[in-house]
Design a protein around this motif. Structure first.
Motif, PDB file in Angstrom:
ATOM      1  N   LEU A 122      27.617  25.807   8.224  1.00  0.00           N
ATOM      2  CA  LEU A 122      26.864  26.527   7.201  1.00  0.00           C
ATOM      3  C   LEU A 122      25.964  25.546   6.471  1.00  0.00           C
ATOM      4  CD1 LEU A 122      26.414  29.128   5.415  1.00  0.00           C
ATOM      5  CD2 LEU A 122      28.079  28.122   3.857  1.00  0.00           C
ATOM      6  N   HIS A 123      24.685  25.874   6.394  1.00  0.00           N
ATOM      7  CA  HIS A 123      23.712  25.087   5.627  1.00  0.00           C
ATOM      8  C   HIS A 123      23.456  25.805   4.305  1.00  0.00           C
ATOM      9  CE1 HIS A 123      19.217  23.848   5.090  1.00  0.00           C
ATOM     10  NE2 HIS A 123      20.009  23.153   4.300  1.00  0.00           N
ATOM     11  N   ASP A 124      23.817  25.173   3.203  1.00  0.00           N
ATOM     12  CA  ASP A 124      23.505  25.709   1.881  1.00  0.00           C
ATOM     13  C   ASP A 124      22.076  25.276   1.550  1.00  0.00           C
ATOM     14  OD1 ASP A 124      23.186  25.958  -0.979  1.00  0.00           O
ATOM     15  OD2 ASP A 124      25.363  26.187  -1.115  1.00  0.00           O
ATOM     16  N   THR A 125      21.147  26.216   1.581  1.00  0.00           N
ATOM     17  CA  THR A 125      19.728  25.876   1.445  1.00  0.00           C
ATOM     18  C   THR A 125      19.340  25.485   0.027  1.00  0.00           C
ATOM     19  OG1 THR A 125      19.187  28.220   1.146  1.00  0.00           O
ATOM     20  CG2 THR A 125      19.047  27.335   3.377  1.00  0.00           C
ATOM     21  N   THR A 126      20.161  25.828  -0.957  1.00  0.00           N
ATOM     22  CA  THR A 126      19.869  25.422  -2.332  1.00  0.00           C
ATOM     23  C   THR A 126      20.325  23.991  -2.590  1.00  0.00           C
ATOM     24  OG1 THR A 126      20.304  27.711  -2.972  1.00  0.00           O
ATOM     25  CG2 THR A 126      20.065  26.128  -4.743  1.00  0.00           C
ATOM     26  N   ARG A 127      21.495  23.673  -2.102  1.00  0.00           N
ATOM     27  CA  ARG A 127      22.066  22.342  -2.320  1.00  0.00           C
ATOM     28  C   ARG A 127      21.703  21.357  -1.204  1.00  0.00           C
ATOM     29  NH1 ARG A 127      26.178  21.890  -5.800  1.00  0.00           N
ATOM     30  NH2 ARG A 127      27.289  20.356  -4.529  1.00  0.00           N
ATOM     31  N   ASP A 128      21.239  21.876  -0.068  1.00  0.00           N
ATOM     32  CA  ASP A 128      21.023  21.059   1.126  1.00  0.00           C
ATOM     33  C   ASP A 128      22.300  20.323   1.514  1.00  0.00           C
ATOM     34  OD1 ASP A 128      18.573  21.384   2.464  1.00  0.00           O
ATOM     35  OD2 ASP A 128      17.507  20.496   0.783  1.00  0.00           O
ATOM     36  N   ASP A 129      23.397  21.045   1.517  1.00  0.00           N
ATOM     37  CA  ASP A 129      24.674  20.556   2.014  1.00  0.00           C
ATOM     38  C   ASP A 129      25.013  21.304   3.293  1.00  0.00           C
ATOM     39  OD1 ASP A 129      25.174  18.674   0.068  1.00  0.00           O
ATOM     40  OD2 ASP A 129      26.318  20.028  -1.211  1.00  0.00           O
ATOM     41  N   ILE A 130      25.794  20.668   4.146  1.00  0.00           N
ATOM     42  CA  ILE A 130      26.242  21.338   5.367  1.00  0.00           C
ATOM     43  C   ILE A 130      27.751  21.194   5.487  1.00  0.00           C
ATOM     44  CG2 ILE A 130      25.880  19.318   6.873  1.00  0.00           C
ATOM     45  CD1 ILE A 130      24.906  21.439   9.004  1.00  0.00           C
ATOM     46  N   VAL A 131      28.407  22.278   5.893  1.00  0.00           N
ATOM     47  CA  VAL A 131      29.851  22.314   6.085  1.00  0.00           C
ATOM     48  C   VAL A 131      30.113  22.758   7.518  1.00  0.00           C
ATOM     49  CG1 VAL A 131      32.020  23.391   5.381  1.00  0.00           C
ATOM     50  CG2 VAL A 131      30.284  22.868   3.671  1.00  0.00           C
ATOM     51  N   PHE A 132      30.992  22.051   8.221  1.00  0.00           N
ATOM     52  CA  PHE A 132      31.345  22.386   9.600  1.00  0.00           C
ATOM     53  C   PHE A 132      32.708  23.080   9.625  1.00  0.00           C
ATOM     54  CE2 PHE A 132      28.586  18.665   9.769  1.00  0.00           C
ATOM     55  CZ  PHE A 132      27.600  19.092  10.661  1.00  0.00           C
ATOM     56  N   PHE A 133      32.868  24.001  10.571  1.00  0.00           N
ATOM     57  CA  PHE A 133      34.105  24.775  10.696  1.00  0.00           C
ATOM     58  C   PHE A 133      34.756  24.524  12.057  1.00  0.00           C
ATOM     59  CE2 PHE A 133      31.282  27.145   7.867  1.00  0.00           C
ATOM     60  CZ  PHE A 133      32.104  27.396   6.779  1.00  0.00           C
ATOM     61  N   ASP A 134      36.063  24.780  12.109  1.00  0.00           N
ATOM     62  CA  ASP A 134      36.821  24.802  13.371  1.00  0.00           C
ATOM     63  C   ASP A 134      36.600  23.552  14.215  1.00  0.00           C
ATOM     64  OD1 ASP A 134      37.654  27.430  12.650  1.00  0.00           O
ATOM     65  OD2 ASP A 134      35.750  28.195  13.400  1.00  0.00           O
ATOM     66  N   GLU A 135      36.644  22.391  13.551  1.00  0.00           N
ATOM     67  CA  GLU A 135      36.450  21.122  14.265  1.00  0.00           C
ATOM     68  C   GLU A 135      37.696  20.673  15.008  1.00  0.00           C
ATOM     69  OE1 GLU A 135      33.964  18.625  11.092  1.00  0.00           O
ATOM     70  OE2 GLU A 135      35.329  20.108  10.206  1.00  0.00           O
ATOM     71  N   ASP A 136      38.844  21.310  14.742  1.00  0.00           N
ATOM     72  CA  ASP A 136      40.102  20.859  15.338  1.00  0.00           C
ATOM     73  C   ASP A 136      40.157  21.068  16.839  1.00  0.00           C
ATOM     74  OD1 ASP A 136      40.025  23.550  14.907  1.00  0.00           O
ATOM     75  OD2 ASP A 136      42.104  23.756  14.263  1.00  0.00           O
ATOM     76  N   GLY A 137      39.259  21.881  17.401  1.00  0.00           N
ATOM     77  CA  GLY A 137      39.306  22.133  18.839  1.00  0.00           C
ATOM     78  C   GLY A 137      38.385  21.240  19.650  1.00  0.00           C
ATOM     79  N   LEU A 138      37.846  20.199  19.048  1.00  0.00           N
ATOM     80  CA  LEU A 138      36.860  19.364  19.738  1.00  0.00           C
ATOM     81  C   LEU A 138      37.483  18.324  20.662  1.00  0.00           C
ATOM     82  CD1 LEU A 138      34.277  18.717  16.874  1.00  0.00           C
ATOM     83  CD2 LEU A 138      33.988  20.176  18.880  1.00  0.00           C
ATOM     84  N   GLY A 139      38.703  17.942  20.421  1.00  0.00           N
ATOM     85  CA  GLY A 139      39.297  16.872  21.202  1.00  0.00           C
ATOM     86  C   GLY A 139      38.806  15.515  20.728  1.00  0.00           C
TER      87      GLY A 139
END
Length: 838
Positions: free
Chosen positions: A564-581
């Motif tokens: 998710l890119h918060d366009t007001t804050r210019d922050d990014i949050v990633f989800f469901d990274e536990d399945g990457l290995g």
């Protein structure tokens, strides 16, 4: 006495239908999604519609001549394009004479609009201002009845419908809403209808239709909201039964009440005090020289900018960039705010690939957050989902501010809280001026879904239906949606190890128009859940197996990562990274750092529009100031949203990569090679024309007439029942956008540029009449770029014709920071030198 007129017989149902067509159609605040403000005139050509809206309803639909003349002096309207516009609009006109007129002549402007002239006779002939006597109480009744929770007390009776509830209230109250016995008796008489009231008030059936238009357009905001709720009752979480006919009935009774009170029972109906019937409301008139001049200037203004963009694309196509590698791929929403973040990512990592697609990512559903009472729609407004995604396992603690608790309004507890916690609240408000921070009052997309929560994406084998909605998707349904999206953006092979699916949302506080800052493709909500759902589908082994059977082979090592890119804050949050290995996580951490740097650079670029931030500071320091600014209680413009939008480009990234478009373009990825029949293009244009065109036109009209088609300044706004905003407690609801969202916007129509064979585009847009009208009637301008010959074609309303933009050299730059530092206005198009050329 009034002269008779030859009008057709009156039909109350016909008038209600027409009113619903012409009144503003903005939804309540929670579903604030952009649309064409003048949708009622869209069956006319663009310029005819603008003139008709101006003459009949009194809207200002163009910039004024002084504004256009300043643009000419500043070089933003070129003389060649002004000449060209004269030749297009007035092919037999004297070009030199018109050039002189446009620059120096004073034109006779149109007179007063037709709307309100009939009903205005109450004030001019009878000396009574019905608006000031009726509207304050009427608006309070509407606001109280429709209230969604801002008030401590609910409307005493609200389950029986609007009129029935008020009648029940009248029967059981010691006082009355009406000042005279006659009005109250009329209202309480269940056999009394609108026709009877119009006979008493107006007296001539030939005037009824016009009178009701005048009446309802004296407060188009409230009337339009009632129409919207009547047609779409689900737009209110706390459902209320109300109709435009009920509003009209109550208002007519209140007008009779005001006349009875003011004239002590002795008054004449309207037909007996007017001299003649007014001209038909929507009667066509011949265009004046002033209107021709405005159209010529508008065409020249648009043409000057369009040609600059097309010249930039031409130069880029003549000097293509080297093919990118496959470090990672990222899908973003087509939103114009993502235009710049994609550019910054590609500058930091030239081997990455970015794509644009509507931010619901082709997965349509209702969403119910953990412990949430309601379903929220996460797909474009025209779609009706049959699926439900439920969130479970959230650990997020929903903080409440005791000062804002309902009990703080009571007499005893309110006094106690005010004299204890009230001082702490005042101190925090004072502190917020200097150090803004998140609070329970902050609206943020970061809270839309909990990062650790689970989503019911897969349909269970048994049961799995709730309130008529299927919980989750079946495997074939998942495969259909993934296949359709990948084909639409041209990503059908050569997948990178990591493919990011990035939704967007925003954060702000003290902002009633918050939904307008989120993703329009998600019905004014963040796209984080959609990104998670699509990534899960694309990662599913059974889905991939089905896709392989259909010719799309996604390697086992490829993983889709939602964000998710918060366009007001210019922050990014990633989800469901536990399945990457282990390997995937190592790569992800590397690319997450690239995303972080891109967010810093994007914040720095955005800061050039913000007077409170010094653009010359470091990107990291500016980014921190942007974050604080996003949660400041005293910030009237947390971000500029879609301000300055002017383009929608449908094609491969090679058309616009390293082309600086100043965040003015919607970017929808499309590869003509994988769409020989135009099926994918049809889906793109059917959505992009009304969505991007609607955004563009709402900004256009809110800019040229912020008083009537916009919402005015945010500063005096009062939230009414959590459904709209008004100035003060007794004002009409304000449709459109506040001035703080449109001050930097250039009112130009959207130019849609499509990379495809013109003949195929022509066939595609004619498949659906409503889509075709956007282009044939000129509400959106259309240009085709032939993917093989690279020749530009312009759609003239009926067919494509070759078009050569007026030649203009587009400068090449290698450092935009110096330009950002010195310029806050809209910037021209630049070619950006690749890093290796520096």
């Amino acid at each position: 006495m009034m002269k008779t007129s030859n009008l057709q017989g009156f039909s109350i149902s016909g008038t209600l239908h027409n009113l619903a067509h012409y009144l503003p159609a903005q939804a309540p605040l929670k579903d604030f999604v952009h649309h064409n403000t003048l949708h009622a005139f869209q069956q006319q050509s663009f310029f005819d519609g603008l003139i008709s809206a101006s003459e009949s309803l009194g809207y200002t639909t163009f910039q004024d001549l002084s504004g256009f003349r300043k643009l000419l002096v500043d070089g933003r309207i070129s003389m060649p394009h002004l000449t060209k516009a004269i030749q297009e609009v007035l092919p037999n006109g004297d070009v030199d004479a018109w050039l002189e007129k446009l620059q120096h002549s004073k034109f006779q402007e149109s007179g007063a609009p037709r709307i309100g002239k009939l009903r205005g006779n109450w004030k001019s002939k009878a000396g009574i201002d019905l608006d000031s006597m009726v509207h304050p109480l009427l608006f309070r009744i509407l606001c109280s009845y429709l209230d969604q929770g801002i008030s401590m007390w609910k409307f005493p009776v609200h389950k029986k419908g609007f009129i029935a509830s008020i009648r029940e209230l009248e029967r059981n109250s010691f006082t009355s809403l009406f000042k005279t016995r006659k009005a109250r008796d009329l209202f309480m008489d269940i056999n009394c209808d609108t026709m009877q009231l119009l006979e008493l008030l107006v007296g001539d059936e030939q005037l009824y239709d016009r009178y009701l238009f005048d009446q309802q357009f004296s407060h188009p905001g409230w009337s339009g909201m009632v129409c919207t709720i009547e047609q779409h009752p689900h737009t209110l979480l706390d459902h209320k039964q109300i109709s435009l006919s009920e509003l009209i009935f109550l208002e007519l009774v209140m007008e009779i009440d005001a006349l009875e009170k003011h004239n002590k029972g002795r008054w004449l109906c309207l037909k007996d005090i007017i001299d003649e019937a007014p001209a038909p409301l929507f009667q066509q008139v011949e265009k004046s020289e002033h209107q021709w001049a405005l159209e010529i200037f508008q065409r020249a203004f648009e043409g000057t900018y369009y040609d600059e963009v097309l010249n930039g694309i031409e130069q880029r196509l003549k000097h293509p960039l080297p093919a990118a590698g496959k470090s990672f791929q990222a899908m973003f929403c087509i939103d114009d705010r993502e235009c710049s973040i994609r550019r910054h990512l590609e500058a930091l990592d030239p081997d990455c690939q970015t794509f644009g697609t509507p931010g619901f990512f082709g997965v349509e559903f209702y969403f119910q957050p953990d412990q949430g009472k309601f379903y929220t729609k996460l797909c474009p407004a025209p779609l009706t989902p049959h699926y439900l995604i439920k969130e479970t396992g959230s650990i997020e603690v929903r903080v409440k501010d005791m000062v804002l608790h309902q009990r703080s309004h009571s007499l005893a507890k309110g006094w106690l809280i005010s004299n204890t916690l009230g001082y702490w609240s005042a101190f925090r408000m004072f502190l917020n001026i200097f150090r803004p921070a998140f609070s329970p009052a902050t609206a943020t997309s970061l809270r839309h879904t909990d990062k650790v929560a689970k989503l019911s994406i897969e349909h269970p084998s048994a049961g799995g239906v709730e309130n008529g909605l299927q919980i989750g998707f079946k495997i074939p349904e998942m495969a259909d949606r993934v296949e359709k999206l990948l084909i639409s953006i041209g990503l059908v092979d050569d997948f990178a190890p990591l493919v990011y699916v990035v939704g967007h949302g925003s954060s702000s506080v003290n902002n009633p128009h918050y939904a307008a800052y989120d993703c329009g493709a998600c019905s004014g909500r963040p796209g984080s859940v959609n990104a998670r759902v699509f990534s899960h589908m694309a990662n599913h082994p059974e889905v991939r197996a089905l896709l392989a059977q259909r010719g799309i082979h996604i390697p086992t090592k490829t993983r889709f990562v939602s964000a998710l890119h918060d366009t007001t804050r210019d922050d990014i949050v990633f989800f469901d990274e536990d399945g990457l290995g282990e390997t995937g996580l190592k790569l992800h951490l590397k690319y997450a750092d690239v995303f972080g740097q891109a967010m810093d650079n994007n914040a720095k670029e955005r800061s050039r529009r913000l007077e409170s931030i010094e653009t010359g500071e470091s990107a990291e320091l500016i980014h921190e100031k942007i974050r604080r600014r996003s949660v400041s209680l005293f910030e009237p413009r947390p971000e500029l949203n879609h301000a300055t939008n002017a383009l929608c480009i449908v094609g491969r990234r090679s058309l616009t990569k390293s082309l600086f478009l100043d965040r003015r373009s919607f970017l929808n990825s499309y590869d003509y090679k994988v769409d020989p029949n135009g099926d994918a293009l049809f889906g793109i244009l059917k959505a992009a024309a009304p969505v991007c065109g609607g955004i563009n036109l709402e900004y256009f009209f809110s800019r040229v007439d912020n008083g009537k088609m916009g919402a005015g300044s945010k500063l005096p706004h009062n939230v009414m029942g959590l459904i709209g905003v008004a100035n003060g407690t007794d004002g009409d609801l304000r449709p459109g956008l506040p001035s703080q969202m449109i001050e930097v916007h250039d009112p130009v129509r959207l130019l849609m540029i499509v990379e495809q064979v013109p003949e195929l585009i022509d066939r595609v847009i004619r498949r659906d009449q409503s889509t075709f009208e956007w282009f044939s009637l000129g509400w959106v301008n259309l240009v085709a770029i032939h993917p093989e010959t690279q020749v530009i074609y312009r759609f003239n309303g009926n067919s494509f014709e070759p078009y050569k933009p007026t030649s203009k050299f587009i400068p090449e730059v290698n450092n935009l920071d110096r330009i950002f530092k010195d310029e806050a206005e809209n910037l021209p198009v630049y070619l950006i030198k690749p890093a290796e050329h520096e």
